[in-house]
Motif scaffolding. Structure first.
Motif, PDB file in Angstrom:
ATOM      1  N   MET A   1      43.336  32.556  50.053  1.00 16.43           N
ATOM      2  CA  MET A   1      42.528  32.353  48.872  1.00 16.43           C
ATOM      3  C   MET A   1      41.343  33.305  48.868  1.00 16.43           C
ATOM      4  SD  MET A   1      40.425  28.970  47.670  1.00 16.43           S
ATOM      5  CE  MET A   1      39.229  29.015  48.966  1.00 16.43           C
ATOM      6  N   VAL A   2      40.639  33.376  49.987  1.00 14.51           N
ATOM      7  CA  VAL A   2      39.473  34.256  50.074  1.00 14.51           C
ATOM      8  C   VAL A   2      39.897  35.703  49.845  1.00 14.51           C
ATOM      9  CG1 VAL A   2      37.693  35.146  51.626  1.00 14.51           C
ATOM     10  CG2 VAL A   2      38.154  32.698  51.537  1.00 14.51           C
ATOM     11  N   THR A   3      41.003  36.092  50.459  1.00 20.37           N
ATOM     12  CA  THR A   3      41.481  37.463  50.322  1.00 20.37           C
ATOM     13  C   THR A   3      41.841  37.775  48.876  1.00 20.37           C
ATOM     14  OG1 THR A   3      42.295  37.458  52.591  1.00 20.37           O
ATOM     15  CG2 THR A   3      43.206  39.118  51.123  1.00 20.37           C
ATOM     16  N   ALA A   4      42.526  36.878  48.220  1.00 23.46           N
ATOM     17  CA  ALA A   4      42.918  37.109  46.823  1.00 23.46           C
ATOM     18  C   ALA A   4      41.701  37.313  45.929  1.00 23.46           C
ATOM     19  CB  ALA A   4      43.773  35.942  46.320  1.00 23.46           C
ATOM     20  N   GLN A   6      38.638  38.208  46.949  1.00 27.20           N
ATOM     21  CA  GLN A   6      37.931  39.416  47.374  1.00 27.20           C
ATOM     22  C   GLN A   6      38.606  40.681  46.884  1.00 27.20           C
ATOM     23  OE1 GLN A   6      37.543  38.834  51.634  1.00 27.20           O
ATOM     24  NE2 GLN A   6      35.388  38.335  51.400  1.00 27.20           N
ATOM     25  N   VAL A   7      39.926  40.722  46.893  1.00 24.36           N
ATOM     26  CA  VAL A   7      40.634  41.908  46.409  1.00 24.36           C
ATOM     27  C   VAL A   7      40.283  42.143  44.934  1.00 24.36           C
ATOM     28  CG1 VAL A   7      42.930  42.816  45.814  1.00 24.36           C
ATOM     29  CG2 VAL A   7      42.505  41.869  48.087  1.00 24.36           C
ATOM     30  N   GLY A   8      40.316  41.098  44.144  1.00 17.45           N
ATOM     31  CA  GLY A   8      39.995  41.239  42.721  1.00 17.45           C
ATOM     32  C   GLY A   8      38.564  41.664  42.485  1.00 17.45           C
ATOM     33  N   THR A   9      37.625  41.015  43.151  1.00 18.39           N
ATOM     34  CA  THR A   9      36.223  41.365  42.931  1.00 18.39           C
ATOM     35  C   THR A   9      35.905  42.745  43.514  1.00 18.39           C
ATOM     36  OG1 THR A   9      35.520  40.122  44.892  1.00 18.39           O
ATOM     37  CG2 THR A   9      35.407  38.973  42.770  1.00 18.39           C
ATOM     38  N   ALA A  10      36.547  43.115  44.615  1.00 14.85           N
ATOM     39  CA  ALA A  10      36.326  44.437  45.201  1.00 14.85           C
ATOM     40  C   ALA A  10      36.799  45.534  44.254  1.00 14.85           C
ATOM     41  CB  ALA A  10      37.036  44.557  46.546  1.00 14.85           C
ATOM     42  N   GLN A  11      37.937  45.317  43.612  1.00 10.44           N
ATOM     43  CA  GLN A  11      38.429  46.297  42.646  1.00 10.44           C
ATOM     44  C   GLN A  11      37.465  46.427  41.469  1.00 10.44           C
ATOM     45  OE1 GLN A  11      42.303  44.646  41.891  1.00 10.44           O
ATOM     46  NE2 GLN A  11      43.267  45.838  43.523  1.00 10.44           N
ATOM     47  N   ASP A  12      36.950  45.309  41.013  1.00 17.16           N
ATOM     48  CA  ASP A  12      36.009  45.341  39.892  1.00 17.16           C
ATOM     49  C   ASP A  12      34.706  46.032  40.284  1.00 17.16           C
ATOM     50  OD1 ASP A  12      37.907  44.052  38.350  1.00 17.16           O
ATOM     51  OD2 ASP A  12      37.000  42.064  38.593  1.00 17.16           O
ATOM     52  N   LEU A  13      34.208  45.781  41.491  1.00 17.46           N
ATOM     53  CA  LEU A  13      32.996  46.456  41.958  1.00 17.46           C
ATOM     54  C   LEU A  13      33.233  47.952  42.133  1.00 17.46           C
ATOM     55  CD1 LEU A  13      31.551  43.930  44.563  1.00 17.46           C
ATOM     56  CD2 LEU A  13      30.441  44.673  42.444  1.00 17.46           C
ATOM     57  N   ALA A  14      34.412  48.315  42.612  1.00 19.19           N
ATOM     58  CA  ALA A  14      34.724  49.735  42.821  1.00 19.19           C
ATOM     59  C   ALA A  14      34.638  50.504  41.503  1.00 19.19           C
ATOM     60  CB  ALA A  14      36.107  49.885  43.451  1.00 19.19           C
ATOM     61  N   GLU A  15      35.008  49.858  40.404  1.00 21.50           N
ATOM     62  CA  GLU A  15      34.895  50.498  39.090  1.00 21.50           C
ATOM     63  C   GLU A  15      33.437  50.800  38.741  1.00 21.50           C
ATOM     64  OE1 GLU A  15      36.927  48.080  36.223  1.00 21.50           O
ATOM     65  OE2 GLU A  15      38.842  48.263  37.278  1.00 21.50           O
ATOM     66  N   ARG A 103      36.450  35.275  36.595  1.00 22.57           N
ATOM     67  CA  ARG A 103      37.828  35.616  36.233  1.00 22.57           C
ATOM     68  C   ARG A 103      38.796  35.394  37.391  1.00 22.57           C
ATOM     69  NH1 ARG A 103      36.638  40.065  34.454  1.00 22.57           N
ATOM     70  NH2 ARG A 103      37.069  41.440  36.203  1.00 22.57           N
ATOM     71  N   HIS A 104      38.370  35.762  38.598  1.00 27.99           N
ATOM     72  CA  HIS A 104      39.267  35.686  39.752  1.00 27.99           C
ATOM     73  C   HIS A 104      39.222  34.347  40.480  1.00 27.99           C
ATOM     74  CE1 HIS A 104      40.406  39.859  39.434  1.00 27.99           C
ATOM     75  NE2 HIS A 104      39.132  40.193  39.339  1.00 27.99           N
ATOM     76  N   PHE A 105      38.236  33.485  40.143  1.00 34.28           N
ATOM     77  CA  PHE A 105      38.087  32.247  40.910  1.00 34.28           C
ATOM     78  C   PHE A 105      37.732  31.054  40.021  1.00 34.28           C
ATOM     79  CE2 PHE A 105      35.456  29.495  43.755  1.00 34.28           C
ATOM     80  CZ  PHE A 105      36.462  29.105  44.609  1.00 34.28           C
ATOM     81  N   VAL A 106      36.517  31.013  39.519  1.00 33.77           N
ATOM     82  CA  VAL A 106      35.984  29.816  38.866  1.00 33.77           C
ATOM     83  C   VAL A 106      36.831  29.374  37.678  1.00 33.77           C
ATOM     84  CG1 VAL A 106      33.968  28.852  37.662  1.00 33.77           C
ATOM     85  CG2 VAL A 106      33.642  30.342  39.648  1.00 33.77           C
ATOM     86  N   ASP A 107      37.181  30.320  36.809  1.00 32.71           N
ATOM     87  CA  ASP A 107      37.908  29.944  35.586  1.00 32.71           C
ATOM     88  C   ASP A 107      39.347  29.514  35.848  1.00 32.71           C
ATOM     89  OD1 ASP A 107      35.625  30.512  34.178  1.00 32.71           O
ATOM     90  OD2 ASP A 107      36.312  32.466  33.449  1.00 32.71           O
ATOM     91  N   ARG A 108      39.829  29.719  37.045  1.00 31.75           N
ATOM     92  CA  ARG A 108      41.199  29.327  37.373  1.00 31.75           C
ATOM     93  C   ARG A 108      41.292  27.886  37.883  1.00 31.75           C
ATOM     94  NH1 ARG A 108      44.352  34.310  40.054  1.00 31.75           N
ATOM     95  NH2 ARG A 108      43.940  35.808  38.403  1.00 31.75           N
TER      96      ARG A 108
END
Length: 128
Positions: A1-4, A6-15, A103-108
């Motif tokens: 769960m943490v990895t999933a 983090q991957v999403g938020t890391a991609q968004d931060l990288a942008e 988007r990647h956590f709370v709203d799900r």
């Protein structure tokens, strides 16, 4: 769960041109008086070793996001200080980061699931 998440938020931060560690350093420094913390206090707050934080701080310093100042209370230590550019980057990135976490956590999750996670988090962090 943490990895999933983090991957999403890391991609968004990288942008935005930031890594997760960059954002963590900026955001936790922003919580300190005048955006300033000793290297030791900051490493402890983040759960990092001082050497890890020092290496990362060097990279952020080269980009103008933070600076190091001598620590007047400890001749061997240093203070990490958010620069005006660091404050600007954090101010610009924070709304996107919040939206990413939603988007990647709370709203799900349902409100009941979030409440259960809150209780679990409180229980696990009670000893800290």
């Amino acid at each position: 769960m943490v990895t999933a998440v983090q991957v999403g938020t890391a991609q968004d931060l990288a942008e935005l041109g930031l890594s997760e560690p960059d954002y963590e350093v900026l955001s936790t420094l922003s919580e300190r008086e005048a955006g300033t913390s000793t290297l030791h206090e900051q490493a402890t707050k983040m759960g990092w070793s001082r050497s890890r934080l020092s290496r990362h701080a060097s990279r952020m310093e080269a980009r103008g996001l933070i600076r190091r100042d001598p620590d007047p209370a400890d001749g061997r230590g240093c203070l990490l200080v958010l620069t005006p550019a660091g404050w600007d980057v954090l101010r610009d990135a924070a709304p996107s980061h919040v939206a990413s976490v939603r988007r990647h956590f709370v709203d799900r999750l349902t409100s009941d699931e979030l409440a259960a996670l809150g209780r679990i988090a409180q229980k696990l962090s009670a000893d800290r």
